[in-house]
Design a protein around this motif. Sequence first.
Motif, PDB file in Angstrom:
ATOM      1  N   GLU A   1      -0.961  10.237  -5.687  1.00 11.29           N
ATOM      2  CA  GLU A   1      -0.870   9.644  -4.354  1.00 11.29           C
ATOM      3  C   GLU A   1       0.576   9.235  -4.052  1.00 11.29           C
TER       4      GLU A   1
ATOM      5  N   GLN B   1      -3.296   7.688  -8.925  1.00 12.34           N
ATOM      6  CA  GLN B   1      -2.254   6.917  -8.259  1.00 12.34           C
ATOM      7  C   GLN B   1      -0.915   7.640  -8.289  1.00 12.34           C
TER       8      GLN B   1
ATOM      9  N   SER C   1       0.830  -1.202   0.000  1.00 13.19           N
ATOM     10  CA  SER C   1       0.000   0.000   0.000  1.00 13.19           C
ATOM     11  C   SER C   1       0.862   1.249   0.000  1.00 13.19           C
ATOM     12  N   VAL C   2       0.250   2.351  -0.398  1.00  9.74           N
ATOM     13  CA  VAL C   2       0.947   3.632  -0.386  1.00  9.74           C
ATOM     14  C   VAL C   2       1.296   4.031   1.043  1.00  9.74           C
ATOM     15  N   ALA C   3       0.452   3.663   1.998  1.00  8.49           N
ATOM     16  CA  ALA C   3       0.735   3.989   3.398  1.00  8.49           C
ATOM     17  C   ALA C   3       2.013   3.291   3.864  1.00  8.49           C
ATOM     18  N   GLU C   4       2.178   2.002   3.513  1.00  6.32           N
ATOM     19  CA  GLU C   4       3.412   1.296   3.857  1.00  6.32           C
ATOM     20  C   GLU C   4       4.614   1.937   3.178  1.00  6.32           C
TER      21      GLU C   4
ATOM     22  N   ALA D   1       3.371  10.779  -1.207  1.00  8.95           N
ATOM     23  CA  ALA D   1       4.101   9.932  -0.261  1.00  8.95           C
ATOM     24  C   ALA D   1       5.612  10.149  -0.335  1.00  8.95           C
TER      25      ALA D   1
ATOM     26  N   ALA E   1       4.912   5.059   2.241  1.00 10.65           N
ATOM     27  CA  ALA E   1       5.202   6.351   2.872  1.00 10.65           C
ATOM     28  C   ALA E   1       6.023   6.172   4.143  1.00 10.65           C
ATOM     29  N   ASP E   2       5.707   5.141   4.920  1.00  9.81           N
ATOM     30  CA  ASP E   2       6.476   4.870   6.143  1.00  9.81           C
ATOM     31  C   ASP E   2       7.931   4.538   5.802  1.00  9.81           C
TER      32      ASP E   2
END
Length: 309
Positions: free
Chosen positions: A269, A266, A217-220, A273, A222-223
């Motif tokens: 997004e 996408q 995922s984009v959240a992963e 990130a 970004a981290d």
Amino acid sequence: MRISMALGLNQFDNPAEFMSVAAIAEMAQALETAGIDACYVTDHPAPAQAWLAAGGHSALDPFVQLTAVAAVSTKLKLHSQIVVLPYRNPFLTAKAAASLDVISGGRMIMGVGVGYMKAEFAALGVPFEKRGALVDEALQAMKLAWTGEPVSFTGHAFDAQDVQLLPLPVQRPHPPIWCGGNSEKAIRRAVTWCDGWAPFPARGKLSAITGTDQLTSVAELADKIAFARELCAEQGRTRPFDVCMVPFDMTLYNGTRLNAQAIIDQLEELAAAGVTWSAVALPQNDRGQYVENVLWFGEEVLARIGGRA
């Protein structure tokens, strides 16, 4: 956001479709017309037949293929996505990359990686279990070679004493190096030795096959980018650090073309990130479809996100 696009799926049953100089010229012209920043190629010198039968792909030698692109283009960056560093002596790799950078007028982007195919390592006589150490060694040796000064460096399988690599790359101190992989170790390697990081979507079976962390995922993502930026700050890096990511919903080589807005959403997004480049591949059953889709991407995607030259 800048775009590196797959040059074209090699079809070995019909070489003229993607692998002739004329075919490469047509594809490169389409990429430059569309405003694409770079084209990328892959590296599989000796893949296992079982892997090919399961959906893997063969590839032309990346330096030969990108040299052909250099000869028929004027603006495209030439991106290896990726060269498996343990497969080759680092001085040979440094020479190939410098040669390509020189003849292209400074357009090489050196995407590199550790590799994961045990059968390919065995075929090339390279110890699979030492691949990480071999990558670290190669990065050090290549960067020393690109200084132009005499180099003395002893590695696992070579002993270089007062060797000198000429000509030097046009880009100084060397072409940008982007290191692949999703793990913390890969990120640390990219920050320590390279100019960018090249993760890729991976879940379940693909993560296990490639031996790297899942990235779903984009959240992963970004981290992980935040972690990379923290490492850059800790090391006092001031030079730019790129992140080149394959979009999560667009596969490398096949699938149905997404609509323009889905792609734009996408890419935006990913940019939010912290991604600076995206490695994109559109459907390409033949060269005509490849050219059509590349031009479509320029008109319907790049023109709407302000990325078209």
